[in-house]
Scaffold this active site. Structure first.
Site, PDB file in Angstrom:
ATOM      1  N   LYS A   1       3.325   1.998   1.301  1.00  0.00           N
ATOM      2  CA  LYS A   1       4.228   1.122   1.958  1.00  0.00           C
ATOM      3  C   LYS A   1       4.014  -0.257   1.553  1.00  0.00           C
ATOM      4  CE  LYS A   1       5.978   0.019   6.437  1.00  0.00           C
ATOM      5  NZ  LYS A   1       5.917   0.095   7.932  1.00  0.00           N
TER       6      LYS A   1
ATOM      7  N   SER B   1       9.938   1.211  10.947  1.00  0.00           N
ATOM      8  CA  SER B   1      10.159   0.202   9.801  1.00  0.00           C
ATOM      9  C   SER B   1       9.939   1.030   8.312  1.00  0.00           C
ATOM     10  CB  SER B   1       9.295  -0.812   9.753  1.00  0.00           C
ATOM     11  OG  SER B   1       7.914  -0.616   9.753  1.00  0.00           O
TER      12      SER B   1
ATOM     13  N   SER C   1       6.986   2.675  13.935  1.00  0.00           N
ATOM     14  CA  SER C   1       7.351   2.837  12.746  1.00  0.00           C
ATOM     15  C   SER C   1       7.023   3.875  11.717  1.00  0.00           C
ATOM     16  CB  SER C   1       6.883   1.579  11.870  1.00  0.00           C
ATOM     17  OG  SER C   1       7.886   0.401  12.423  1.00  0.00           O
TER      18      SER C   1
END
Lengths: 501, 492
Positions: free
Chosen positions: B78, B158, B182
C-alpha cells in the site's frame, strides 16, 4: 478574584518597589515563564546531537524534520533531568504526566505542532527563594515545570527574497518553568532568573547560557494601584539577558502606567522587547492569539515512572544553593551577603571552602570575594579559568597571617600571582618582599630620615598628625617592606609621641 | 505450472522451498498480470526492476536451501508505507515526487523474511475514504462486477488497491492499513481476507499517519492461512514506535489447526442495524450456524454504546488527522505552490495538494479541537471511546470472539456515494468500533450477494488474541467454501 489572583502570594507592598505616577503609587506584578534547555546529548524525542554552533541542518534526524511516518521516542535522560530540576525547586513530581500537541504553523516547526505538556505537567508546585542585595529573602512560587520541544530557527538574513530554516535546534528538550505572579520589582525578577539559573547549574540540568539561548524568559507584566485588583497583563516574549529583563520590565511598567493614567486601558497582548531601543512593542493582540488546539499526542503513551526513580534521583542531588548558603553562614560565620556572593556558582563556593579550610574564614572570604572575584570580573575569567589556585591563595593568606608580608604587599603579590600563576612564597622570595621586622634596620632608616629633616621633627612636636609623613618616608626607603607596626612604635619613641595615638 | 499467479501465498512459498518454481518465474508472472490489469488502476508505482532483482536474490538463497519464511514471495505494498528509494505519496498530490530515504518497519520486516516487492498500491488519499475514490491517482476498479452488468464498482477503501490486487491476483498478498475499517471493508468487497491486528501489534514507524491512535497495519490475502503467514512477518515490537507492544509474535499459521470446538462466540445485538439488507442478515445467520456446526457455542451479547461509535470515530480520527497532516506545508518536501509570503505559500500548497475529502476531515478535526468546542466534541468522544472499549471488555468476559457482518452492503458503484459523505461514512458502521477499542478484527468472504458480489463476515477478538480470531476465521472459511472468483474482464 481571578484564578490567577487567588494563587499568588499576598505581599505587603514596599515603598521602595512602588512606581510614582501622576495619580499615585503603582505596584508592578510580575510572573515569569523561563525556557531552560536541558543539558543532554540527544534531543527530547530523537537521537540527534544537541551541540551548540554546529553547521546548519547537520543535527537533524528524520523525526526532527517531521518526515512522513516518523514517530517520537522519549529520551529518558531528559525526563530524569526534569525530575532532578523539580526536586531542586522543592516541587511536587507527578509520577504520571501527558504529552500534548500544541498546533500552529511556522516554517521552523516541521511537525506543524510542538510536543509539550499542557494539562498534566511532569512537575507541579514548588518554590524559589530570592536572595536580595539588601539581605531580604523573597519567596517566589513555582506553578509548574513541563517538558517540551524547541523549534528550529528561521534565518531571514541569508538571501534577499527567501528565508532559510535551520533545524539543528528542532526537537531539543526544553523545560518551561512557570512562576507565580509573586515578584514586585525588576530587581526581584532579575534575582529570580539569577537564582533559577544558579539552581539549574548546580543540578547540571541546564547550562544557563543566555547568550546561546539555553535560558530565555517570557515576562508577564501588569500594574495596579496599591490595594486594587490585578490589572491586565502583557507578556514580553523571549527576553534573553538578565539586564534586558530589567529594562523590559521598567519600560513596560511605565508604558502601562502612562496609558492607565491617561484614562486608557491595557490590551492583553504579546509584546517583544527591542534591546536597541530599550522598548517593548506589540507582537500580537489577544484577538490574534493562536488557538493551539492542544490535545494528547496519540504517538506517545502517558509518561509514567516510579517513586523509586524519583527517590534515587533525590539521593543523588548535590548540595543546593540555599543549603550551601545556610551552611557557609553557620560553619564559617560569613555574613549573608558574602555567603550569597559565594553561592552564585558552586565552583566559587568550593574555591572559597578550599581557601578557608584551617584559616581565618573572614580573611579568606575577603580575599576570595574582593581580590579574586574582582580580578576575574576585570579579566572576564570564569572561576574555572582562574590563574590563582585555591591552594596558592591559601598560601598567600598564610604569608599574611605569619607576618611574612603585610596586607599591602600581599595585594602586590596577588597581582603578580594572577599574571604569572606563580606560587606566592616564590614571588615574595625572588622579589625580596619579606616584611622587615629587624628593629636595627628600621631604626637606622628612621634615624637617617630624622637627621635629614630636623624642621619636620620640630613641627611634629606641635602637630602629631605629621608623624604619618615620617611613616611614608620610612616605607618609601624600605620599599614598603618595613613592618608598619614596628615603624610606628620606633617613630613614636624617637619623636616623643605616644605610640598608641 | 502454467498459472503461477493462481497459487496462494502458502502454496507459492512451499513450491519455492521445494524448488518447483523460482521466484523469478513467479515474480515475472505477476508483473505480466499487472501490466495487463491497467484497467483496475490497482498499482500506482510498479517496481519491476527491483522486483526481479529481489527475486533473483531470493532464488540464490532458495537454491542453497536458505531463505526466510516469505522467501521469493511477491507482494504489493500500500502506498501509505514508506519504501526506501521508491516514491511514496499516500496517493496525495501533496506528496507527489516524495522518495523516502527510509523503509517502514513493517515492509522492512517483510524484506527481512525474503518477500519481493512488486510495487505500490493505490489507496484513498491519506487512507481517508471507504471506496478508493479519493486517490489523487484515480479510483481503483473492483475486479468483481454485478451479474449481467459492466458497471464499475468500488473495491472498498481505503486499501482498495490492496484488495483489488489480491482479488485479481496481481500479487500473492498485500500490505494494508486500517484506521476505521480500511482493511476489512475492502476485503469484504473483493472476496478476500483482511486482518486488522490489535493496536500495537505492528509498528507504525514509516507508515504515513492518518489517525495515530487508530492506525494499524495488516494484510489483505487470499485466504485465512495467507493472512496468518503475512501477519507473522509484519508484526513485532519496534523501539521506534512506543505504541507498539513488546510481546512474542506467535506462529499464527500453526494456530489455525486449533478449530473452534468449545469456543464461545458472541453475537452483538446492537449490530442488527435498521435498514440492513436481508441478504446481509441471512449471511450473518448462516455464519452463526456454521460456527455452531463446527462445535462453538453461540450467545447474544450487548455492546450498548455501539450507536455512538460512528460519531465518536468521526471526531477522533479527523482531530488526529488535522494535526498529523500539518507537516505537509510545502517547506521541506513534496509539493510547494509559491505565494507572496509564507502564509500564502501554505494556503496555496495545501489548497492544491489536498483533495476534497482530506480537506473536509482537516476542517472537521480543526473544528472539534478548537477552543470552545474541545470539551463538547473531542473530550466527549474520548469518554465515549472509553465506554465503547469497556463494552467489549465486558462482552469478552462472556465470549471468546464476536461475529458480525463486515459491511452493511456489497460493493457499490463508482460515483454512487461520492456526493454523499455521510452515507459513505455509514459504510464503516461495523468496523470503526474495533479500531476505537484497539481490538483485532478479520473479514472473511462468506458468500455472494443476490447480484453475485462477495460479502464478508467479521470476527472480532480480544486484544493480542489473533490466534483465536484466526481459528474462528478458518472455521468460517471452511464452512463457507467460498470459491467464486471474478472473471478476468480487465485483461488487456
Amino acid at each position: 478574584m481571578s484564578e490567577f489572583e487567588s494563587t499568588m502570594r499576598q505581599r505587603e507592598p514596599r515603598a521602595e518597589d512602588l512606581i510614582k505616577g501622576q495619580t499615585g503609587d503603582w505596584e508592578v506584578i510580575l510572573g515569569l515563564e523561563v525556557h531552560a534547555q536541558i543539558t543532554s546529548k540527544a534531543k527530547l524525542f530523537s537521537g540527534s546531537s544537541t551541540t551548540f554552533g554546529a553547521e546548519q541542518n547537520t543535527q537533524v534526524s528524520l523525526v526532527d524534520a517531521a518526515m512522513p511516518g516518523m514517530l517520537p521516542v522519549i529520551n529518558r535522560f531528559c525526563v530524569e533531568q526534569a525530575i532532578r530540576t523539580g526536586l531542586g525547586l522543592k516541587a511536587k513530581i507527578n509520577l504520571r504526566s501527558v504529552f500534548d500537541r500544541k498546533n500552529y504553523f511556522y516554517p521552523d516547526l516541521p511537525q506543524g505542532y510542538q510536543i509539550s505538556q499542557f494539562k498534566h505537567p511532569i512537575v507541579g508546585e514548588g518554590e524559589v527563594l530570592l536572595d536580595m542585595a539588601d539581605g531580604r529573602v523573597v519567596t517566589v512560587g513555582i506553578e509548574r515545570l513541563h517538558l517540551e520541544q524547541d523549534a528550529g530557527k528561521s534565518l531571514h538574513d541569508q538571501h534577499p527574497a527567501m528565508s532559510f530554516v535551520d533545524l539543528n535546534r528542532s526537537g531539543v528538550a526544553l523545560m518551561e518553568i512557570v512562576s507565580r505572579p509573586d515578584m514586585r520589582s525588576a530587581d526581584e525578577a532579575k534575582a529570580y532568573v539569577n537564582k533559577l539559573r544558579t539552581i539549574l547549574r548546580y543540578l547540571g540540568t541546564c547550562d544557563g547560557n543566555m547568550e546561546e539561548g539555553s535560558l530565555r524568559a517570557d515576562v508577564n507584566v501588569s500594574v495596579r494601584k496599591v490595594g486594587s485588583p490585578l490589572g491586565t497583563r502583557c507578556e514580553i516574549k523571549n527576553v534573553n539577558s538578565i539586564r534586558f529583563i530589567g529594562q523590559a520590565i521598567d519600560y513596560e511598567a511605565r508604558r502601562q502606567i502612562e496609558i492607565l493614567e491617561d484614562g486608557g486601558k491595557i490590551d492583553q497582548e504579546t509584546r517583544l522587547f527591542d534591546p536597541k531601543t530599550g522598548e517593548t512593542r506589540s507582537m500580537r493582540s489577544k484577538e490574534e492569539a493562536h488557538d493551539y488546539r492542544y490535545f494528547p499526542d496519540p504517538d506517545l503513551l502517558p509518561l509514567e515512572f516510579t517513586q523509586e526513580l524519583v527517590d534515587g534521583i533525590k539521593a543523588s542531588l548535590p548540595e543546593l544553593p540555599d543549603n550551601k548558603k545556610a551552611r557557609l553562614i553557620a560553619e564559617y560565620g560569613l555574613s549573608p551577603y558574602d555567603a550569597t556572593v559565594l553561592i552564585g556558582e558552586a565552583a566559587r563556593a568550593d574555591y572559597f571552602e578550599a581557601v578557608a579550610k584551617g584559616r581565618d574564614a573572614k580573611l579568606a572570604a575577603n580575599w576570595v570575594t574582593g581580590e579574586l572575584f574582582g580580578a576575574l570580573n576585570r579579566e572576564g575569567h570564569s572561576i574555572e579559568e582562574t590563574p590563582v589556585t585555591a591552594k596558592q591563595l591559601g598560601e598567600l593568606i598564610d604569608l599574611i597571617s605569619d607576618e611574612t608580608i603585610s596586607g599591602r604587599i600581599a595585594k602586590q603579590v596577588f597581582d603578580s600571582m594572577y599574571k604569572t600563576g606563580r606560587d606566592p612564597a616564590k614571588i615574595v622570595q625572588e622579589e625580596g618582599l619579606q616584611q622587615v621586622t629587624d628593629f636595627g634596620a628600621i631604626e637606622a632608616a628612621i634615624d637617617a630620615i630624622i637627621a635629614a629633616n630636623p624642621d619636620k621633627v620640630e613641627q611634629t612636636k606641635v602637630k602629631p598628625q605629621l608623624a604619618g609623613w615620617f611613616v611614608g618616608q620610612v616605607m618609601k626607603s624600605t620599599s614598603g617592606k618595613a613592618n608598619p607596626q614596628v615603624v610606628n612604635e620606633i617613630l613614636a619613641r624617637k619623636l616623643g609621641l605616644s605610640s598608641d595615638g | 505450472m502454467t498459472d503461477l499467479t493462481s497459487l496462494t501465498l502458502a502454496e507459492a512459498r512451499d513450491a519455492l522451498k521445494k524448488k518447483e518454481i523460482t521466484s523469478v518465474e513467479l515474480t515475472g508472472a505477476y508483473l505480466k498480470e499487472m501490466e495487463a490489469a491497467g484497467a483496475l488502476n490497482a498499482y500506482v508505482t510498479v517496481t519491476a526492476e527491483k522486483a526481479m532483482e529481489m527475486a533473483r536474490a531470493s532464488d540464490a538463497k532458495l537454491q542453497k536451501g536458505e531463505g526466510g519464511p516469505l522467501e521469493g514471495v511477491p507482494l504489493g505494498i500500500k502506498d501509505l508505507f514508506c519504501t526506501k528509494d521508491v516514491q511514496t505519496t499516500a496517493c496525495s498530490h501533496i506528496l507527489e515526487g516524495f522518495v523516502p530515504p527510509y523503509e517502514s518497519t513493517v515492509t522492512a520486516n517483510l524484506w527481512r523474511d525474503g518477500a519481493v516487492m512488486l510495487g505500490k498500491l493505490n489507496n484513498d488519499e491519506f487512507a481517508m475514504g471507504s471506496s478508493n475514490e479519493t486517490s489523487h491517482y484515480g479510483a481503483v476498479v473492483n475486479p468483481w462486477r454485478r451479474q449481467g452488468s459492466d458497471a464499475k464498482l468500488v473495491p472498498g477503501g481505503s486499501s482498495g488497491g490492496s484488495s483489488a490486487a489480491v482479488a485479481a491476483r496481481l500479487c500473492a498478498a498485500a500490505t494494508a492499513t486500517d484506521t476505521g475499517g480500511s482493511i476489512r471493508q475492502p476485503a469484504a468487497f473483493t472476496g478476500t481476507v483482511g486482518l486488522k491486528p490489535t493496536y500495537g501489534r505492528c509498528s507504525r514507524w514509516g507508515i504515513v499517519a492518518f489517525a495515530s491512535s487508530l492506525d494499524q497495519a495488516g494484510p489483505i490475502a487470499r485466504d485465512v492461512r495467507d493472512a496468518a503467514i503475512m501477519l507473522r512477518s509484519m508484526a513485532g515490537h519496534d523501539a521506534k514506535d512506543t505504541t507498539s507492544v513488546d510481546r512474542l509474535v506467535p506462529d499464527y499459521e500453526a494456530a489455525l489447526a486449533g478449530g473452534v470446538k468449545g469456543l464461545s462466540v458472541g453475537i452483538p445485538k446492537e449490530y442488527r442495524v435498521e435498514g440492513m439488507p436481508k441478504e446481509i442478515d441471512d449471511l450473518w445467520t448462516r455464519g452463526i450456524e456454521w460456527l455452531k456446526a463446527a462445535g462453538a457455542t453461540v450467545k447474544e451479547v450487548s455492546l450498548p454504546h455501539t450507536k455512538y461509535a460512528l460519531p465518536t470515530y468521526y471526531i477522533v480520527a479527523p482531530a488526529e488527522c488535522s494535526s498529523n497532516l500539518a507537516r505537509y506545508d510545502g517547506v521541506r518536501y513534496g509539493l510547494r505552490v509559491e505565494g507572496r509570503d509564507v502564509t500564502e505559500m501554505y494556503e496555496n500548497t495545501r489548497a492544491a495538494g489536498f483533495g476534497a475529502e482530506v480537506k473536509r476531515r482537516i476542517l472537521m478535526g480543526t473544528y472539534v479541537l478548537s477552543a470552545g468546542y474541545y470539551d463538547a466534541y473531542y473530550l466527549k468522544a474520548q469518554k465515549l471511546r472509553t465506554l465503547i472499549a469497556r463494552d467489549f471488555t465486558e462482552a469478552f468476559s462472556e465470549v471468546d470472539v464476536l461475529l458480525t457482518p463486515t459491511a452493511p452492503s456489497a460493493a457499490f458503484a463508482i460515483g454512487e456515494k461520492t456526493d454523499d459523505p455521510l452515507s459513505m461514512y455509514l459504510n464503516d458502521v461495523f468496523t470503526v468500533t474495533v479500531n476505537l477499542a484497539g481490538l483485532p478484527g478479520i473479514s472473511v468472504p462468506a458468500g455472494l450477494s443476490g447480484e453475485g458480489l462477495p460479502l464478508g463476515l467479521q470476527l472480532i477478538g480480544r486484544t493480542f488474541d489473533e490466534e483465536t480470531l484466526l481459528r474462528a476465521a478458518r472455521a468460517i472459511e471452511e464452512a463457507a467454501e467460498f470459491t467464486a472468483a471474478p472473471g478476468a474482464w480487465w485483461r488487456a
